[in-house]
Design an enzyme around this catalytic site. Sequence first.
Site, PDB file in Angstrom:
ATOM      1  NE  ARG A 160     -10.632  12.013   7.432  1.00 19.80           N
ATOM      2  CZ  ARG A 160     -11.624  12.956   7.881  1.00 19.80           C
ATOM      3  NH1 ARG A 160     -12.871  12.843   7.812  1.00 19.80           N
ATOM      4  NH2 ARG A 160     -11.060  13.996   8.729  1.00 19.80           N
ATOM      5  CE  LYS A 194       2.376  -4.488  -2.662  1.00 25.26           C
ATOM      6  NZ  LYS A 194       3.700  -5.124  -2.842  1.00 25.26           N
ATOM      7  CD  GLU A 208       5.333  -8.160 -12.705  1.00 27.29           C
ATOM      8  OE1 GLU A 208       5.296  -9.016 -11.973  1.00 27.29           O
ATOM      9  OE2 GLU A 208       6.119  -7.263 -12.429  1.00 27.29           O
ATOM     10  CE  LYS A 241      -1.082  -8.567  -7.289  1.00 28.67           C
ATOM     11  NZ  LYS A 241      -0.346  -7.378  -7.591  1.00 28.67           N
ATOM     12  CD  GLU A 271       4.974  -7.060  -0.062  1.00 29.12           C
ATOM     13  OE1 GLU A 271       4.180  -6.749  -0.779  1.00 29.12           O
ATOM     14  OE2 GLU A 271       6.329  -6.903   0.157  1.00 29.12           O
ATOM     15  NE  ARG A 302       0.539  -7.432  -2.319  1.00 23.94           N
ATOM     16  CZ  ARG A 302      -0.712  -6.775  -2.767  1.00 23.94           C
ATOM     17  NH1 ARG A 302      -1.731  -6.494  -1.962  1.00 23.94           N
ATOM     18  NH2 ARG A 302      -0.572  -6.155  -3.997  1.00 23.94           N
ATOM     19  CG  ASN A 357       7.895  -8.140  -3.685  1.00 24.93           C
ATOM     20  OD1 ASN A 357       7.179  -7.433  -4.482  1.00 24.93           O
ATOM     21  ND2 ASN A 357       7.860  -7.914  -2.262  1.00 24.93           N
ATOM     22  CG  HIS A 389       9.441  -7.220  -8.312  1.00 22.87           C
ATOM     23  ND1 HIS A 389       9.126  -8.358  -9.119  1.00 22.87           N
ATOM     24  CD2 HIS A 389       8.551  -6.314  -8.791  1.00 22.87           C
ATOM     25  CE1 HIS A 389       8.210  -8.220  -9.683  1.00 22.87           C
ATOM     26  NE2 HIS A 389       7.621  -6.872  -9.533  1.00 22.87           N
ATOM     27  CG  HIS A 431      14.008  -1.343  -6.955  1.00 24.01           C
ATOM     28  ND1 HIS A 431      12.916  -0.454  -7.126  1.00 24.01           N
ATOM     29  CD2 HIS A 431      15.053  -0.735  -6.369  1.00 24.01           C
ATOM     30  CE1 HIS A 431      13.331   0.552  -6.638  1.00 24.01           C
ATOM     31  NE2 HIS A 431      14.578   0.682  -5.865  1.00 24.01           N
ATOM     32  CG  HIS A 466       8.617  -2.700 -13.202  1.00 26.21           C
ATOM     33  ND1 HIS A 466       9.264  -2.833 -12.240  1.00 26.21           N
ATOM     34  CD2 HIS A 466       7.440  -3.703 -12.998  1.00 26.21           C
ATOM     35  CE1 HIS A 466       8.629  -3.579 -11.400  1.00 26.21           C
ATOM     36  NE2 HIS A 466       7.668  -4.356 -11.702  1.00 26.21           N
TER      37      HIS A 466
HETATM   38  N1  GLY Z   1       3.250  -6.387  -7.700  1.00 23.47           N
HETATM   39  C1  GLY Z   1       3.353  -7.054  -6.311  1.00 23.47           C
HETATM   40  C2  GLY Z   1       2.160  -6.980  -5.590  1.00 23.47           C
HETATM   41  O1  GLY Z   1       1.249  -6.517  -6.011  1.00 23.47           O
HETATM   42  O2  GLY Z   1       2.413  -7.214  -4.417  1.00 23.47           O
END
Ligand code: GLY
Length: 368
Positions: free
Chosen positions: A121, A143, A185, A227, A237, A242, A246, A249, A253, A267
């Site tokens: 958990r 993430k 990035e 960040k 997000e 947040r 993107n 992206h 994507h 990417h």
């Molecule tokens: N790579 C985008 C984020 O971490 O929200």
Amino acid sequence: MAVIPVGIFGAPYDVRIERGLLRNAGEACRPFLRKPLALIVSDERVAECWRRIVDAAFAAERIETRWHIVPPGESSKNWARLEGLVDWLLHNEVERGDAIVALGGGVVGDLTGFAASITKRGCRFVQIPTTLLAQVDSSVGGKTAINTRMGKNLVGTFHQPCAVLIDPDALDTLPLREVRAGYAEVIKYGLINDRAFFEWCEANGLALLRGDPTAREHAIAASVKAKARIVSTDERETTGTRALLNLGHTFGHALEAETGFSDKLLHGEGVALGMVLAARFSVRQGLMKGQEAERVAAHVAASGLPASLHALNLTCDGRSLVDHMLHDKKMDAGTLPFLLMRGIGETFVARDVNLELVADFLDQQLRG
Ligand code: GLY
């Protein structure tokens, strides 16, 4: 050396950036280990470069290491590898208070973070990112994900690491193409809300790509600070802050999906071209001056990153790229939020974009 706090409510941690840190990985990890044992997850390429050095660093601190090594590349982010890793952690009797060490790029970080978040958990984990992309983006913010047959990063959790340890010298062994992909990035943070940082990139980006240590450290620290600011105000997000991360992206994507998430387009390369397309689409929408968008394209191209959709030689049309977008996990109540720009450093979330216009725009960009 820089220490940057990430002020996530209930789960704060520090990002430590220091040249040579991998050679002192034992000392750097010691505060997060409760026993003289480090369970290290890595990939074959990273282990080949760093295992001997990292083992020596832990041995110097009298800490035993055990390694779980996966094949390099996106294909390791799957259910089978997740199960294999969780079984290995359980076999090694990991405890919830133990910190698992993720040593590698975004794939290792995402897989290890996910396994850490569900094993017993939730266990702690330390990120030691070894690619520029992971150092400036994926290792910070919690993430985690794997890919499924339905798409990329569709299954995962938010689970913050207890520390991020960054050695800029790890980039010495990274192929230039991957450094460039990570640099996309870095540029992104300037385009989101920091025009002065974009100008710094224009002046110093090529030095960074050549391996200049001062430029590297500055770019990593500035990116991590940017960040950290964003994820500490909107960890999950939910407020839209947040989502600014993107930028590039959604277009990127779709291009990654069209090229089969393959080596044809990494990417970061998709993000670079995606940011150029977001800028040019913003011009088409009357939001941004053409010369601003072409300035973005010029810096992307000067960095050796793709800045032209036409040059990718795709056989698809704009509508099929838009169809890929509709499978994006950022879909929200049946609509797709787009990150558009009013200028360099002025990105915002647009929720009312007409997808027919996007398809027309992409047709035009595909033709060149
Ligand atoms: N790579 C985008 C984020 O971490 O929200």
